[in-house]
Motif scaffolding. Structure first.
Motif, PDB file in Angstrom:
ATOM      1  N   GLU A 250       0.567  -1.265   0.063  1.00 23.82           N
ATOM      2  CA  GLU A 250       0.431   0.066  -0.591  1.00 23.82           C
ATOM      3  C   GLU A 250       0.873   1.464   0.327  1.00 23.82           C
ATOM      4  O   GLU A 250       0.876   2.177  -0.178  1.00 23.82           O
ATOM      5  N   GLY A 251       1.915   1.044   0.582  1.00 27.29           N
ATOM      6  CA  GLY A 251       3.061   2.285   0.517  1.00 27.29           C
ATOM      7  C   GLY A 251       3.770   2.387  -0.788  1.00 27.29           C
ATOM      8  O   GLY A 251       3.687   3.953  -1.287  1.00 27.29           O
ATOM      9  N   ASP A 252       3.905   1.164  -1.233  1.00 22.08           N
ATOM     10  CA  ASP A 252       4.352   1.223  -2.734  1.00 22.08           C
ATOM     11  C   ASP A 252       2.689   2.497  -3.658  1.00 22.08           C
ATOM     12  O   ASP A 252       3.771   3.383  -4.569  1.00 22.08           O
ATOM     13  N   ILE A 253       2.171   2.154  -3.090  1.00 22.97           N
ATOM     14  CA  ILE A 253       0.774   2.844  -4.263  1.00 22.97           C
ATOM     15  C   ILE A 253       1.397   4.299  -4.325  1.00 22.97           C
ATOM     16  O   ILE A 253       0.793   5.202  -4.410  1.00 22.97           O
ATOM     17  N   GLU A 254       0.555   4.494  -2.665  1.00 22.89           N
ATOM     18  CA  GLU A 254       0.300   5.721  -2.132  1.00 22.89           C
ATOM     19  C   GLU A 254       1.574   6.567  -2.544  1.00 22.89           C
ATOM     20  O   GLU A 254       0.975   7.748  -3.300  1.00 22.89           O
ATOM     21  N   ALA A 255       3.068   6.519  -2.501  1.00 22.86           N
ATOM     22  CA  ALA A 255       3.612   7.415  -2.879  1.00 22.86           C
ATOM     23  C   ALA A 255       3.562   8.019  -4.056  1.00 22.86           C
ATOM     24  O   ALA A 255       3.758   8.720  -4.827  1.00 22.86           O
ATOM     25  N   ALA A 256       3.255   6.441  -5.503  1.00 24.31           N
ATOM     26  CA  ALA A 256       3.804   6.848  -7.296  1.00 24.31           C
ATOM     27  C   ALA A 256       2.067   7.298  -7.163  1.00 24.31           C
ATOM     28  O   ALA A 256       2.445   8.608  -7.609  1.00 24.31           O
ATOM     29  N   GLN A 257       1.036   7.615  -6.224  1.00 19.97           N
ATOM     30  CA  GLN A 257       0.116   8.198  -6.572  1.00 19.97           C
ATOM     31  C   GLN A 257      -0.075   9.519  -6.520  1.00 19.97           C
ATOM     32  O   GLN A 257      -0.320  10.423  -6.828  1.00 19.97           O
ATOM     33  N   LYS A 258       1.329   9.986  -5.196  1.00 18.37           N
ATOM     34  CA  LYS A 258       1.414  11.295  -4.837  1.00 18.37           C
ATOM     35  C   LYS A 258       2.095  11.740  -5.768  1.00 18.37           C
ATOM     36  O   LYS A 258       1.915  13.096  -6.080  1.00 18.37           O
ATOM     37  N   VAL A 259       3.238  11.332  -6.945  1.00 14.63           N
ATOM     38  CA  VAL A 259       3.985  11.847  -7.468  1.00 14.63           C
ATOM     39  C   VAL A 259       2.850  12.094  -8.721  1.00 14.63           C
ATOM     40  O   VAL A 259       3.310  12.896  -9.249  1.00 14.63           O
ATOM     41  N   PHE A 260       1.860  11.771  -8.672  1.00 13.08           N
ATOM     42  CA  PHE A 260       1.179  11.463 -10.168  1.00 13.08           C
ATOM     43  C   PHE A 260       0.245  12.380  -9.810  1.00 13.08           C
ATOM     44  O   PHE A 260      -0.289  13.276 -10.763  1.00 13.08           O
ATOM     45  N   SER A 261       0.072  12.995  -8.602  1.00 10.25           N
ATOM     46  CA  SER A 261      -0.784  14.135  -7.918  1.00 10.25           C
ATOM     47  C   SER A 261       0.472  15.825  -8.848  1.00 10.25           C
ATOM     48  O   SER A 261      -1.112  16.255  -9.257  1.00 10.25           O
ATOM     49  N   ARG A 262       1.104  15.748  -8.672  1.00  7.15           N
ATOM     50  CA  ARG A 262       1.660  16.956  -9.138  1.00  7.15           C
ATOM     51  C   ARG A 262       1.917  16.805 -10.485  1.00  7.15           C
ATOM     52  O   ARG A 262       1.372  18.034 -10.794  1.00  7.15           O
ATOM     53  N   PHE A 263       1.273  16.156 -11.715  1.00  6.93           N
ATOM     54  CA  PHE A 263       1.384  16.135 -12.877  1.00  6.93           C
ATOM     55  C   PHE A 263       0.584  17.101 -13.359  1.00  6.93           C
ATOM     56  O   PHE A 263      -0.702  17.052 -12.704  1.00  6.93           O
ATOM     57  N   ASP A 264       0.717  17.941 -14.345  1.00  7.15           N
ATOM     58  CA  ASP A 264      -0.110  18.288 -14.604  1.00  7.15           C
ATOM     59  C   ASP A 264      -1.235  17.770 -16.582  1.00  7.15           C
ATOM     60  O   ASP A 264      -1.967  18.782 -17.214  1.00  7.15           O
ATOM     61  N   SER A 265      -0.546  16.729 -16.748  1.00  2.55           N
ATOM     62  CA  SER A 265      -0.757  16.347 -17.790  1.00  2.55           C
ATOM     63  C   SER A 265      -2.405  16.105 -17.456  1.00  2.55           C
ATOM     64  O   SER A 265      -3.443  15.109 -16.313  1.00  2.55           O
ATOM     65  N   VAL A 266      -3.736  15.808 -18.752  1.00  5.55           N
ATOM     66  CA  VAL A 266      -4.843  15.827 -18.159  1.00  5.55           C
ATOM     67  C   VAL A 266      -4.976  13.992 -18.053  1.00  5.55           C
ATOM     68  O   VAL A 266      -6.096  14.048 -18.374  1.00  5.55           O
ATOM     69  N   GLY A 267      -3.951  13.871 -19.579  1.00  5.22           N
ATOM     70  CA  GLY A 267      -4.093  12.271 -19.519  1.00  5.22           C
ATOM     71  C   GLY A 267      -3.969  11.235 -18.472  1.00  5.22           C
ATOM     72  O   GLY A 267      -4.597  10.588 -17.622  1.00  5.22           O
TER      73      GLY A 267
END
Length: 370
Positions: A250-267
């Motif tokens: 769950e920590g792996d998923i949470e860390a990855a999702q945190k990175v994705f949240s900073r993206f400004d890509s609509v896709g």
């Protein structure tokens, strides 16, 4: 239907988000994958781009001499390279590969990574820069001299000395979901790519691109970027999907999702919305599984099932207007064979350059004792 595969220049393995069974990027391994793609009759392969990847241009250049037929879909990065320099590189690689280059236009979607490369423009402004970049790039690749003055570029007498083999230039691909990406597509792009969303969402996006392109008098083709987990039975395929993410915490998923949240890509935001950052309800459409996107940026969905079922789902996308499928699977060497052997016979795919196996006199398949 054109089927492309994927060259994993950011590493490969049997499990997502884990070093267990991981494989480093070596020339020997990339060569094995490229030669498999070449021999099996794929149209070509996509090479990813970004700080976590080996450089796509250097990699493609190193692989052209060990392959014969496959095409290489390689990224140009507006804002990170001059359009005239990119044109010379593209013309050279197209000539040296005998016309086996495809161009993937990547504006980038991670402001942090882009800042590390010295690019600080907001999302829509990057696409305005891309529009100017492609105006110059297309002009000089077509054999013209470019005198261009824009907001981001100014060129006087820009040209290339040696033209590409493909005319007027290697086909341009772009992936995107934003209005800005669609506007650039309408002006410049040959093949618009979407990530693997449910068919209804893909249909809506295709229609939008067609309407915008119609205003410019251009026709755009369509492709989709998907992972695929195909097996002889449905049960085997879904077990393989579960196994792929079995080492994730769950920590792996949470860390990855945190990175994705900073993206400004609509896709990327659309991909994240499909998996919702957790393992629940990952089959978001029949046989379309969002598990890959739990920890992998970009393309985050896979078609999962038997060859008959996966072929059926691909034909559903084809009916929407998709004619190009860029597929991948973990690990990429074995899965290149799995897809070609199980799925290709079920599809009407473009394999005009595939070698005829009937010419070989060596053993073919499993042979009984004699």
């Amino acid at each position: 239907m054109k089927i492309l595969w994927f060259i994993p220049t950011h590493g490969d393995g049997r499990y997502l988000g884990s070093t267990k069974g991981g494989r480093p990027v070596t020339f020997s391994y990339l060569k094995q994958i490229a030669q498999a793609v070449d021999h099996l009759g794929y149209y070509g392969a996509l090479l990813p781009t970004g700080v976590s990847c080996e450089d796509s241009w250097v990699t493609a250049s190193s692989l052209i001499s060990v392959t014969e037929r496959m095409k290489f879909l390689v990224a140009v990065r507006p804002g990170l390279i001059s359009p005239s320099v990119a044109a010379r590189m593209a013309a050279t690689l197209d000539r040296l590969s005998n016309g086996r280059l495809l161009i993937n236009v990547v504006t980038g979607g991670d402001p942090v990574e882009l800042a590390g490369d010295g690019l600080h423009l907001p999302h829509d402004q990057r696409y305005k820069l891309t529009d100017e970049f492609l105006h110059v790039w297309r002009e000089i690749m077509s054999g013209k001299i470019s005198d261009f003055k824009g907001e981001h570029f100014q060129f006087v007498g820009s040209e290339i000395a040696f033209p590409p083999i493909q005319k007027p230039y290697p086909p341009l691909y772009i992936g995107g979901s934003s209005d800005a990406a669609i506007n650039v597509t309408a002006q410049h792009i040959d093949v618009f790519l979407t990530w693997g969303e449910p068919p209804a969402q893909v249909a809506e996006k295709i229609e939008k691109v067609k309407q915008v392109a119609k205003k410019t008098g251009r026709t755009v083709r369509f492709g989709i970027r998907l992972h695929v987990i195909v097996r002889e039975t449905e049960e085997e395929a879904w077990l393989a999907a579960d196994r792929l993410i079995s080492e994730l915490t769950e920590g792996d998923i949470e860390a990855a999702q945190k990175v994705f949240s900073r993206f400004d890509s609509v896709g990327q935001k659309r991909m994240t919305a499909l998996n919702k950052g957790n393992r629940n309800g990952l089959e978001i459409s029949p046989n379309l599984w969002a598990g890959v996107g739990l920890v992998r940026g970009g393309a985050g969905t896979a078609l999962v099932g038997s060859a008959d079922v996966v072929a059926k789902r691909m034909r559903e996308y084809e009916k929407l207007g998709i004619d190009t499928f860029i597929l991948s699977g973990y690990p990429h060497l074995e899965e290149a064979y799995q897809v070609a052997e199980l799925l290709f016979p079920k599809l009407d795919i473009k394999q005009e350059n595939q070698q005829n196996d009937k010419q070989w006199l060596s053993p073919f398949g499993g042979i009984a004792a004699r």
